[in-house]
Design a protein around this motif. Structure first.
Motif, PDB file in Angstrom:
ATOM      1  N   GLU A 177       5.969   0.574  -9.109  1.00 38.97           N
ATOM      2  CA  GLU A 177       5.598  -0.550  -9.977  1.00 38.97           C
ATOM      3  C   GLU A 177       6.013  -1.846  -9.317  1.00 38.97           C
ATOM      4  N   LEU A 178       5.193  -2.869  -9.438  1.00 38.29           N
ATOM      5  CA  LEU A 178       5.548  -4.164  -8.854  1.00 38.29           C
ATOM      6  C   LEU A 178       6.591  -4.851  -9.738  1.00 38.29           C
ATOM      7  N   PRO A 179       7.662  -5.343  -9.134  1.00 35.18           N
ATOM      8  CA  PRO A 179       8.679  -6.012  -9.951  1.00 35.18           C
ATOM      9  C   PRO A 179       8.270  -7.459 -10.255  1.00 35.18           C
ATOM     10  N   ILE A 192      -4.803  -3.867  -8.632  1.00 35.10           N
ATOM     11  CA  ILE A 192      -3.857  -4.437  -7.670  1.00 35.10           C
ATOM     12  C   ILE A 192      -3.602  -3.384  -6.605  1.00 35.10           C
ATOM     13  N   GLY A 193      -3.983  -3.697  -5.372  1.00 39.72           N
ATOM     14  CA  GLY A 193      -3.823  -2.753  -4.261  1.00 39.72           C
ATOM     15  C   GLY A 193      -5.171  -2.161  -3.859  1.00 39.72           C
ATOM     16  N   ALA A 194      -5.627  -2.480  -2.647  1.00 41.03           N
ATOM     17  CA  ALA A 194      -6.889  -1.905  -2.148  1.00 41.03           C
ATOM     18  C   ALA A 194      -6.567  -0.842  -1.110  1.00 41.03           C
ATOM     19  N   GLY A 195      -5.632   0.059  -1.490  1.00 38.68           N
ATOM     20  CA  GLY A 195      -5.360   1.246  -0.679  1.00 38.68           C
ATOM     21  C   GLY A 195      -6.305   2.348  -1.143  1.00 38.68           C
ATOM     22  N   VAL A 196      -5.876   3.601  -0.962  1.00 35.98           N
ATOM     23  CA  VAL A 196      -6.771   4.719  -1.256  1.00 35.98           C
ATOM     24  C   VAL A 196      -7.120   4.773  -2.750  1.00 35.98           C
ATOM     25  N   ILE A 197      -6.104   4.701  -3.620  1.00 39.68           N
ATOM     26  CA  ILE A 197      -6.373   4.790  -5.060  1.00 39.68           C
ATOM     27  C   ILE A 197      -7.217   3.598  -5.516  1.00 39.68           C
ATOM     28  N   GLY A 198      -6.805   2.391  -5.111  1.00 41.08           N
ATOM     29  CA  GLY A 198      -7.522   1.184  -5.529  1.00 41.08           C
ATOM     30  C   GLY A 198      -8.986   1.241  -5.128  1.00 41.08           C
ATOM     31  N   MET A 199      -9.265   1.666  -3.911  1.00 46.34           N
ATOM     32  CA  MET A 199     -10.652   1.679  -3.423  1.00 46.34           C
ATOM     33  C   MET A 199     -11.464   2.787  -4.096  1.00 46.34           C
ATOM     34  N   GLU A 200     -10.846   3.969  -4.317  1.00 47.04           N
ATOM     35  CA  GLU A 200     -11.607   5.045  -4.980  1.00 47.04           C
ATOM     36  C   GLU A 200     -11.962   4.647  -6.419  1.00 47.04           C
ATOM     37  N   PHE A 201     -10.979   4.080  -7.127  1.00 51.05           N
ATOM     38  CA  PHE A 201     -11.250   3.687  -8.521  1.00 51.05           C
ATOM     39  C   PHE A 201     -12.234   2.518  -8.569  1.00 51.05           C
ATOM     40  N   LEU A 238      -7.390  -6.932  -5.839  1.00 50.06           N
ATOM     41  CA  LEU A 238      -6.431  -7.887  -5.271  1.00 50.06           C
ATOM     42  C   LEU A 238      -5.566  -7.144  -4.262  1.00 50.06           C
ATOM     43  N   GLU A 239      -5.634  -7.528  -3.008  1.00 54.83           N
ATOM     44  CA  GLU A 239      -4.907  -6.809  -1.959  1.00 54.83           C
ATOM     45  C   GLU A 239      -4.010  -7.777  -1.192  1.00 54.83           C
ATOM     46  N   TYR A 240      -2.770  -7.362  -0.986  1.00 52.09           N
ATOM     47  CA  TYR A 240      -1.776  -8.194  -0.302  1.00 52.09           C
ATOM     48  C   TYR A 240      -2.149  -8.418   1.174  1.00 52.09           C
ATOM     49  N   LEU A 241      -2.564  -7.336   1.831  1.00 56.52           N
ATOM     50  CA  LEU A 241      -2.869  -7.425   3.269  1.00 56.52           C
ATOM     51  C   LEU A 241      -4.231  -8.096   3.479  1.00 56.52           C
ATOM     52  N   MET A 249      -2.569  -0.671 -11.595  1.00 53.64           N
ATOM     53  CA  MET A 249      -1.567  -0.903 -10.547  1.00 53.64           C
ATOM     54  C   MET A 249      -1.667   0.243  -9.542  1.00 53.64           C
ATOM     55  N   ALA A 250      -2.066  -0.072  -8.316  1.00 55.43           N
ATOM     56  CA  ALA A 250      -2.244   0.984  -7.293  1.00 55.43           C
ATOM     57  C   ALA A 250      -1.602   0.520  -5.991  1.00 55.43           C
ATOM     58  N   VAL A 251      -0.289   0.298  -6.062  1.00 53.76           N
ATOM     59  CA  VAL A 251       0.418  -0.266  -4.899  1.00 53.76           C
ATOM     60  C   VAL A 251       1.298   0.769  -4.206  1.00 53.76           C
ATOM     61  N   GLY A 252       0.925   2.032  -4.311  1.00 60.70           N
ATOM     62  CA  GLY A 252       1.644   3.081  -3.596  1.00 60.70           C
ATOM     63  C   GLY A 252       2.418   3.990  -4.540  1.00 60.70           C
ATOM     64  N   ARG A 253       2.954   5.066  -3.976  1.00 65.25           N
ATOM     65  CA  ARG A 253       3.765   6.014  -4.745  1.00 65.25           C
ATOM     66  C   ARG A 253       5.094   6.195  -4.022  1.00 65.25           C
ATOM     67  N   ARG A 254       6.118   6.596  -4.786  1.00 67.52           N
ATOM     68  CA  ARG A 254       7.413   6.837  -4.144  1.00 67.52           C
ATOM     69  C   ARG A 254       7.921   8.227  -4.499  1.00 67.52           C
ATOM     70  N   MET A 265       3.483  11.322   4.805  1.00 68.27           N
ATOM     71  CA  MET A 265       2.070  11.351   4.404  1.00 68.27           C
ATOM     72  C   MET A 265       1.956  12.018   3.045  1.00 68.27           C
ATOM     73  N   MET A 266       1.701  11.221   2.011  1.00 65.38           N
ATOM     74  CA  MET A 266       1.652  11.783   0.651  1.00 65.38           C
ATOM     75  C   MET A 266       0.251  12.301   0.362  1.00 65.38           C
ATOM     76  N   LEU A 267      -0.039  13.472   0.895  1.00 58.31           N
ATOM     77  CA  LEU A 267      -1.363  14.069   0.739  1.00 58.31           C
ATOM     78  C   LEU A 267      -1.186  15.517   0.306  1.00 58.31           C
ATOM     79  N   ALA A 268      -2.040  15.964  -0.620  1.00 55.19           N
ATOM     80  CA  ALA A 268      -1.928  17.324  -1.151  1.00 55.19           C
ATOM     81  C   ALA A 268      -1.990  18.358  -0.021  1.00 55.19           C
ATOM     82  N   ASN A 321      -7.600  12.541   6.775  1.00 57.84           N
ATOM     83  CA  ASN A 321      -7.627  11.651   5.609  1.00 57.84           C
ATOM     84  C   ASN A 321      -8.999  11.765   5.002  1.00 57.84           C
ATOM     85  N   ALA A 322      -9.072  11.930   3.699  1.00 58.49           N
ATOM     86  CA  ALA A 322     -10.382  12.040   3.058  1.00 58.49           C
ATOM     87  C   ALA A 322     -10.414  11.062   1.896  1.00 58.49           C
ATOM     88  N   ILE A 323     -11.260  10.055   2.006  1.00 57.27           N
ATOM     89  CA  ILE A 323     -11.269   8.996   0.997  1.00 57.27           C
ATOM     90  C   ILE A 323     -12.635   8.994   0.307  1.00 57.27           C
TER      91      ILE A 323
HETATM   92  P1  NAD Z   1      -1.585   2.962  -0.677  1.00 53.96           P
HETATM   93  O1  NAD Z   1      -0.326   2.841   0.059  1.00 53.96           O
HETATM   94  O2  NAD Z   1      -2.745   3.682  -0.084  1.00 53.96           O
HETATM   95  O3  NAD Z   1      -2.124   1.500  -1.031  1.00 53.96           O
HETATM   96  C1  NAD Z   1      -1.372   0.521  -1.713  1.00 53.96           C
HETATM   97  C2  NAD Z   1      -1.971  -0.839  -1.412  1.00 53.96           C
HETATM   98  O4  NAD Z   1      -1.354  -1.783  -2.252  1.00 53.96           O
HETATM   99  C3  NAD Z   1      -1.732  -1.273   0.023  1.00 53.96           C
HETATM  100  O5  NAD Z   1      -2.968  -1.651   0.611  1.00 53.96           O
HETATM  101  C4  NAD Z   1      -0.777  -2.440  -0.139  1.00 53.96           C
HETATM  102  O6  NAD Z   1      -0.951  -3.426   0.859  1.00 53.96           O
HETATM  103  C5  NAD Z   1      -1.158  -2.972  -1.517  1.00 53.96           C
HETATM  104  N1  NAD Z   1      -0.118  -3.783  -2.143  1.00 53.96           N
HETATM  105  C6  NAD Z   1       1.224  -3.548  -2.154  1.00 53.96           C
HETATM  106  N2  NAD Z   1       1.862  -4.521  -2.835  1.00 53.96           N
HETATM  107  C7  NAD Z   1       0.906  -5.396  -3.281  1.00 53.96           C
HETATM  108  C8  NAD Z   1       0.929  -6.611  -4.034  1.00 53.96           C
HETATM  109  N3  NAD Z   1       2.080  -7.130  -4.483  1.00 53.96           N
HETATM  110  N4  NAD Z   1      -0.235  -7.270  -4.296  1.00 53.96           N
HETATM  111  C9  NAD Z   1      -1.404  -6.747  -3.830  1.00 53.96           C
HETATM  112  N5  NAD Z   1      -1.478  -5.608  -3.117  1.00 53.96           N
HETATM  113  C10 NAD Z   1      -0.338  -4.920  -2.837  1.00 53.96           C
HETATM  114  O7  NAD Z   1      -1.190   3.577  -2.099  1.00 53.96           O
HETATM  115  P2  NAD Z   1      -2.097   4.070  -3.316  1.00 53.96           P
HETATM  116  O8  NAD Z   1      -3.511   3.695  -3.130  1.00 53.96           O
HETATM  117  O9  NAD Z   1      -1.387   3.603  -4.545  1.00 53.96           O
HETATM  118  O10 NAD Z   1      -1.983   5.643  -3.204  1.00 53.96           O
HETATM  119  C11 NAD Z   1      -0.706   6.287  -3.384  1.00 53.96           C
HETATM  120  C12 NAD Z   1      -0.609   7.542  -2.571  1.00 53.96           C
HETATM  121  O11 NAD Z   1      -1.522   8.519  -3.043  1.00 53.96           O
HETATM  122  C13 NAD Z   1      -0.896   7.299  -1.110  1.00 53.96           C
HETATM  123  O12 NAD Z   1       0.058   7.966  -0.345  1.00 53.96           O
HETATM  124  C14 NAD Z   1      -2.261   7.903  -0.914  1.00 53.96           C
HETATM  125  O13 NAD Z   1      -2.427   8.422   0.393  1.00 53.96           O
HETATM  126  C15 NAD Z   1      -2.288   9.009  -1.964  1.00 53.96           C
HETATM  127  N6  NAD Z   1      -3.674   9.211  -2.392  1.00 53.96           N
HETATM  128  C16 NAD Z   1      -4.534   9.809  -1.531  1.00 53.96           C
HETATM  129  C17 NAD Z   1      -5.855   9.969  -1.902  1.00 53.96           C
HETATM  130  C18 NAD Z   1      -6.802  10.603  -0.943  1.00 53.96           C
HETATM  131  O14 NAD Z   1      -6.366  11.049   0.103  1.00 53.96           O
HETATM  132  N7  NAD Z   1      -8.112  10.649  -1.224  1.00 53.96           N
HETATM  133  C19 NAD Z   1      -6.314   9.520  -3.126  1.00 53.96           C
HETATM  134  C20 NAD Z   1      -5.410   8.898  -3.964  1.00 53.96           C
HETATM  135  C21 NAD Z   1      -4.094   8.757  -3.584  1.00 53.96           C
END
Ligand code: NAD
Length: 469
Positions: A147-149, A177-186, A200-203, A269-274, A319-322, A350-352
């Motif tokens: 979660e973002l603080p 928030i977050g255009a990583g894997v979850i953000g882009m799939e959703f 909205l993506e930080y990078l 909120m899709a800013v990663g998992r811990r 690598m947090m992948l099933a 990686n499969a997105i």
């Molecule tokens: P992620 O790490 O892929 O992406 C998180 C994104 O959030 C990053 O691009 C990061 O730069 C951005 N971010 C971080 N802080 C931010 C901020 N303050 N403002 C804006 N953007 C910010 O994490 P995720 O998408 O949450 O996925 C979590 C985990 O689940 C990952 O390890 C992912 O590999 C896994 N997952 C995998 C799949 C798949 O393989 N198809 C699908 C879903 C999830």
């Protein structure tokens, strides 16, 4: 007290695979799970998203009926029924896992598992508790969303991916928030259903770990579907509007300048998992955790510092992948059974599941460049593949990365139709050090999408056969 050869804590794709495989190897196995078998992936992640995404694909294809010389009118979808379909698929798979466990003789305990000492686990149920002992223990407790603080993060309009999957009604607008894997799939999924999506993506880039050429098509499709994409943007605060929606404040990362705030009904909120090791009692019995992440530290045999205790999957970070978790399960059990097996991360696919799908494995072009590895890149566009044209889905390409001197395949990627399935052939090649010539020397069925991989392999050498120079 019941005694076991192996006790596994957590029944996700790491833990349940370890339990089944261990039992098949002749071990007496206990599996402890506080919720449903299948973990996040099966119940609240990979499988439910794929079920929903499939409906959005059917919906999109129906909207494009004319392209296939068909006509369709009043095309619509019923989100509540989409969700029921997803739930039926999940329920069926959970039952399948349960019967696999039973049929293999695994003893499943429902409750929260906690270390008492290095051989004893307490299982806490709502109104009772049990203890079991095991010669070997595998911790597979997974991860939880980060979660973002920031102010407003606790507001009711904020969801994680799990809550987003549980929605039975679509919001009119959604900020992700977050255009990583979850953000882009959703984003791909909800945009197809007509939700107004803002990302909205930080990078500076979406899916930043991938080579840039892999993400261009998905960015283009998102923009065409009306998604507003703000990269290089840091969300700083959120507040509730009079209507109960979200007002999101963000700034430009490079300049620090505040940007015009945006409104959305819901925020994902899709800013990663811990790693999730809280309450496991691991540290209390002397298991070493990584200082920053709280991940359980393991060696390449998947052992913790207490050698008969292993950890696999998301709880180990990395690598947090099933599929990584499932493979680590096999590695851990082999080591427990006395067959040394080291975990090798050279070829992790990686499969997105975006639109189009993106998949990659092994070395990327950027990594080769950064590490001064001499490479030769072969490419082939799906526009030159008969099956892709017949499918009406010929955007995208295959890329293979081979060592310049030896032609050994070091990595590869696919963007386009069937990308997440096609990556398996490249994964096999990278894992076993095959060359581009090994691929061209393999007969590929015609007309099929994998021919694009064979053509990319030709392109590593003398050039693709079905492409003019
Ligand atoms: P992620 O790490 O892929 O992406 C998180 C994104 O959030 C990053 O691009 C990061 O730069 C951005 N971010 C971080 N802080 C931010 C901020 N303050 N403002 C804006 N953007 C910010 O994490 P995720 O998408 O949450 O996925 C979590 C985990 O689940 C990952 O390890 C992912 O590999 C896994 N997952 C995998 C799949 C798949 O393989 N198809 C699908 C879903 C999830």
């Amino acid at each position: 007290m019941q005694e076991f050869d192996i006790a596994v804590i957590g029944a996700g794709p790491g833990g349940y695979v370890a339990a089944i495989y261990g039992a098949r190897q002749g071990a007496k196995v206990a599996l402890i799970e506080k919720d449903k078998e299948g973990g996040t992936c099966l119940n609240r992640g990979c499988i439910p998203t794929k079920a929903l995404i499939r409906t959005t694909e059917v919906y999109k294809t129906m909207q494009e009926a004319r392209r296939y010389a068909c006509s369709a009118e009043n095309i619509d979808f019923d989100y509540a029924r989409m969700v029921s379909r997803k739930d039926r698929i999940v329920t069926g798979l959970v039952r399948g896992v349960q019967s696999l466990l039973t049929n293999n003789g695994v003893t499943t305990f429902k409750g929260l598992g906690q270390f008492v000492d290095a051989h004893t686990i307490k299982i806490q149920q709502t109104d009772s508790q049990t203890q079991i002992r095991a010669k070997h223990i595998i911790a597979a407790t997974g991860s939880q969303p980060t979660e973002l603080p920031i102010p407003g993060a606790e507001e009711s309009f904020v969801m994680g991916s799990e809550e987003a999957l549980a929605m039975t009604e679509l919001p009119k607008s959604l900020a992700i928030i977050g255009a990583g894997v979850i953000g882009m799939e959703f984003a791909s999924m909800f945009a197809r259903l007509g939700v107004e999506v803002t990302l909205l993506e930080y990078l500076d880039d979406v899916l930043a770990l991938l080579d840039r050429d892999l993400t261009q098509d998905v960015e283009r499709n998102l923009r065409m579907a009306g998604v507003k994409l703000h990269t290089g943007s840091q969300v700083t605060a959120m507040e509730k509007t009079a209507e109960g929606g979200a007002l999101i404040h963000f700034k430009n990362v490079a300049s620090g300048e505040p940007m015009p705030s945006i409104e959305a009904e819901k925020v994902l909120m899709a800013v990663g998992r811990r790693p999730f090791s809280k309450g496991l009692g691991a540290e209390e019995i002397g298991i070493e955790l990584q200082a920053r992440s709280g991940a359980i530290a393991v060696n390449d045999l998947m052992q913790t510092n207490i050698r008969h205790i292993y950890a696999i999957g998301d709880v180990t970070g990395g690598m947090m992948l099933a599929h990584v978790a499932s493979h680590q399960a096999i590695v851990a059990v082999n080591n427990i059974m006395g067959r040394e097996h080291k975990m090798d991360y050279k070829a992790v696919p990686n499969a997105i599941f975006t639109d189009p799908e993106i998949a990659s494995v092994g070395l990327s072009e950027q990594e080769a460049h950064d590490n001064e590895i001499p490479i030769r890149v072969g490419r082939f566009p799906f526009a030159g593949n008969g099956k892709a044209l017949a499918l009406g889905n010929s955007r995208g390409f295959v890329k293979l990365i081979a060592h310049k001197k030896t032609n050994v395949l070091l990595g590869g990627a696919v963007v386009g139709p069937g990308a997440t399935d096609l990556i398996s052939e490249i994964t096999l090649a990278v894992r076993h050090g095959l060359t581009a010539d090994d691929v061209t020397d393999t007969i590929h069925a015609h007309p099929t999408l994998p021919e694009a991989i064979m053509e990319a392999a030709w392109d590593v050498g003398s050039g693709a056969l079905h492409l003019a120079d």
